[in-house]
Design an enzyme around this catalytic site. Structure first.
Site, PDB file in Angstrom:
ATOM      1  N   HIS A  73       4.296 -11.198   4.141  1.00 57.46           N
ATOM      2  CA  HIS A  73       3.336 -10.107   3.965  1.00 57.46           C
ATOM      3  C   HIS A  73       4.055  -8.794   3.647  1.00 57.46           C
ATOM      4  O   HIS A  73       3.609  -8.024   2.785  1.00 57.46           O
ATOM      5  CB  HIS A  73       2.489  -9.965   5.228  1.00 57.46           C
ATOM      6  CG  HIS A  73       1.572  -8.788   5.221  1.00 57.46           C
ATOM      7  ND1 HIS A  73       1.814  -7.655   5.970  1.00 57.46           N
ATOM      8  CD2 HIS A  73       0.419  -8.559   4.543  1.00 57.46           C
ATOM      9  CE1 HIS A  73       0.849  -6.782   5.768  1.00 57.46           C
ATOM     10  NE2 HIS A  73      -0.021  -7.296   4.917  1.00 57.46           N
ATOM     11  N   GLU A  76       5.098  -8.807   0.075  1.00 54.89           N
ATOM     12  CA  GLU A  76       3.942  -8.551  -0.795  1.00 54.89           C
ATOM     13  C   GLU A  76       3.744  -7.050  -0.987  1.00 54.89           C
ATOM     14  O   GLU A  76       3.516  -6.573  -2.110  1.00 54.89           O
ATOM     15  CB  GLU A  76       2.688  -9.175  -0.187  1.00 54.89           C
ATOM     16  CG  GLU A  76       1.406  -8.877  -0.937  1.00 54.89           C
ATOM     17  CD  GLU A  76       0.206  -8.714  -0.029  1.00 54.89           C
ATOM     18  OE1 GLU A  76      -0.507  -7.697  -0.184  1.00 54.89           O
ATOM     19  OE2 GLU A  76      -0.010  -9.580   0.835  1.00 54.89           O
ATOM     20  N   HIS A  77       3.831  -6.287   0.107  1.00 59.11           N
ATOM     21  CA  HIS A  77       3.701  -4.833   0.001  1.00 59.11           C
ATOM     22  C   HIS A  77       4.782  -4.248  -0.907  1.00 59.11           C
ATOM     23  O   HIS A  77       4.520  -3.373  -1.732  1.00 59.11           O
ATOM     24  CB  HIS A  77       3.809  -4.203   1.393  1.00 59.11           C
ATOM     25  CG  HIS A  77       2.551  -4.198   2.171  1.00 59.11           C
ATOM     26  ND1 HIS A  77       1.959  -3.050   2.657  1.00 59.11           N
ATOM     27  CD2 HIS A  77       1.730  -5.226   2.571  1.00 59.11           C
ATOM     28  CE1 HIS A  77       0.849  -3.357   3.312  1.00 59.11           C
ATOM     29  NE2 HIS A  77       0.693  -4.674   3.294  1.00 59.11           N
ATOM     30  N   GLU A 153      -1.085  -1.090   9.972  1.00 59.65           N
ATOM     31  CA  GLU A 153      -2.066  -2.118   9.591  1.00 59.65           C
ATOM     32  C   GLU A 153      -2.248  -3.124  10.710  1.00 59.65           C
ATOM     33  O   GLU A 153      -3.362  -3.532  11.025  1.00 59.65           O
ATOM     34  CB  GLU A 153      -1.604  -2.817   8.308  1.00 59.65           C
ATOM     35  CG  GLU A 153      -2.562  -3.882   7.803  1.00 59.65           C
ATOM     36  CD  GLU A 153      -2.058  -4.586   6.556  1.00 59.65           C
ATOM     37  OE1 GLU A 153      -2.653  -5.630   6.199  1.00 59.65           O
ATOM     38  OE2 GLU A 153      -1.081  -4.115   5.941  1.00 59.65           O
TER      39      GLU A 153
END
Length: 458
Positions: A73, A76-77, A153
């Site tokens: 994840h 991905e950012h 997040e």
């Protein structure tokens, strides 16, 4: 009134005919591989001059080793932070100026990047995505800023959301033997320990042409797409990929119980059973029977859980069932609910009511009319969803990313239609058993005891 009745009759006839509709020849779909291993699937849909381009990588949280949860994840950012010819955020600005949509997502099994744009602009999206595949910059200063965004997040989505936090903890117990118990966003202590060197190594390992699927759906033809794909992705060298093994669960042997105290207003119950997915099942019909079992219990207003437990006995304010059939590894069949507090229903009484519905299905198959309604509903939902080119691409990409062929999508209606009522009962008897069960009771945190004066204090 007559026109309303006529319209309703026509709708019923249309729905009954949906399984047959799904058997008709499908849209033109083409598949090819580049020499470097990239798999490409092109589906033609000429209803509008729009195309969706998606690049899927077969890597997600289930591939992550202990200590590096959340790295997929996080990467991905960082893939939006610049490449060989584009600075941080420049690709997004360019696509935005063209009126295109873009985003990305990470799951347990895959990471995907997509653009929705005019057919004339497809080459721009492909060039950007190819550049990201082989020359993402991953600058450390951008990483240090972005990792703080990811921490926030996690706080917003999980740590400060009691229900999400409880379910995350529950999954660590429900997945006894597989890495599916790891959160996609990662544990906070792992996020805090990630370094840019970790991400660069993860990128070099998994972001290879042979580990990717390019899915293009829309107003295009193979003749125009293939040269573009060859031009932008063909020069990328093939890399060496580590072997992947499907996350498998223990077939049974132990009933597990977990009580989770969090800051919720109402108690809730989760009953999850370890079951196969279409990728891991020995018999494919069992998976389709489990999908229909989920539908019998929870496919709309007239299904058994809402009609019997919510509106019937009133034992639950909500009750539902869920099953994820299309994953890389073994998965869960889950029943959950909230006991009716206005009637002083306990979690134990709600569980007894859920087991009663399970036992009824084990002992008596659903009748043909009930099962036909569920089959028709599932096929209708898929037929209507295919109006979206993004939905079509998502289906293709998901199937291919977990090791299933996209061609199974065109066989799905027939696979559901072939399931018998007795087979639905058979999978309930085989899989919905205590030996495969994880029981989760989510209860409010007890109030702090009131402060009392210390005897003898002045």
């Amino acid at each position: 009134m007559l026109r309303l009745k006529t319209a309703f009759s026509a709708l019923l006839l249309a729905l009954v005919g949906l399984p047959a509709m799904a058997q008709e020849p499908s849209q033109a779909t083409h598949e090819f591989h580049l020499d470097n291993g990239l798999k490409v699937i092109v589906r033609e849909d000429h209803r509008a001059p729009v195309v969706v381009s998606q690049l899927w990588y077969r890597v997600g949280s289930s591939n992550e080793p202990p200590g590096q949860t959340g790295i997929s994840h996080a990467l991905e950012h960082m893939m939006f932070k610049g490449s060989e010819n584009l600075g941080p955020g420049e690709a997004s600005k360019l696509l935005g100026s063209l009126g295109a949509q873009e985003n990305a997502f990470t799951s347990r099994d895959y990471t995907a990047y997509y653009q929705v744009l005019s057919r004339e602009q497809l080459a721009i999206a492909l060039e950007m995505e190819a550049e990201r595949m082989h020359s993402a910059r991953l600058p450390e200063d951008e990483f240090l800023r972005e990792i703080e965004v990811i921490k926030e997040e996690r706080r917003l989505r999980v740590d400060d959301n009691p229900n999400s936090l409880a379910y995350e903890r529950f999954l660590t117990q429900a997945h006894m033997a597989s890495s599916y118990g790891q959160p996609v966003i990662g544990w906070m202590h792992d996020i805090e320990r990630l370094t840019i060197d970790d991400l660069r190594a993860w990128y070099r390992t998994w972001y290879q042409p042979g580990n990717a699927i390019l899915v293009i759906v829309g107003d295009v033809s193979l003749e125009e797409v293939r040269p573009m794909v060859d031009s932008y992705f063909g020069p990328i060298p093939a890399g060496e990929l580590p072997p992947q093994k499907a996350p498998l669960e223990l077939p049974g042997g132990a009933e597990r119980n977990v009580t989770i105290e969090v800051d919720v207003q109402l108690p809730s119950l989760i009953l999850s059973f370890n079951v196969p997915s279409l990728s891991t099942a020995t018999e494919a019909w069992e998976v389709h029977a489990l999908r229909l079992l989920e539908g019998v219990l929870n496919a709309g207003y007239s299904s058994r859980l809402p009609s019997r437990l919510e509106r019937g006995s009133g034992v639950a304010t909500s009750a539902s069932a869920s099953y994820s059939a299309f994953s890389r590894g073994d998965t869960l069949f889950t029943l959950s609910g909230l006991p009716n507090q206005s009637r002083d229903v306990t979690l134990a009484e709600l569980e007894a009511a859920l087991w009663e519905q399970i036992d009824l299905l084990k002992n008596a198959p659903p009748d043909s009319a009930e099962l036909t309604r569920i089959k028709t509903q599932l096929v209708a939902e898929d037929v209507y969803a295919r109006d979206s080119i993004t939905h079509q691409a998502n289906q293709i990409g998901q199937f291919e990313s977990v090791g299933l062929s996209w061609t199974l999508l065109d066989q799905d209606a027939a696979a559901l239609e072939a399931v018998t009522p007795e087979q639905v009962s058979a999978v309930a008897r085989r899989y919905l058993v205590p030996q495969r069960l994880t029981r989760g009771q989510i209860v409010p945190t007890p109030e702090s005891a009131p402060n009392t004066a210390i005897e003898g204090a002045n």
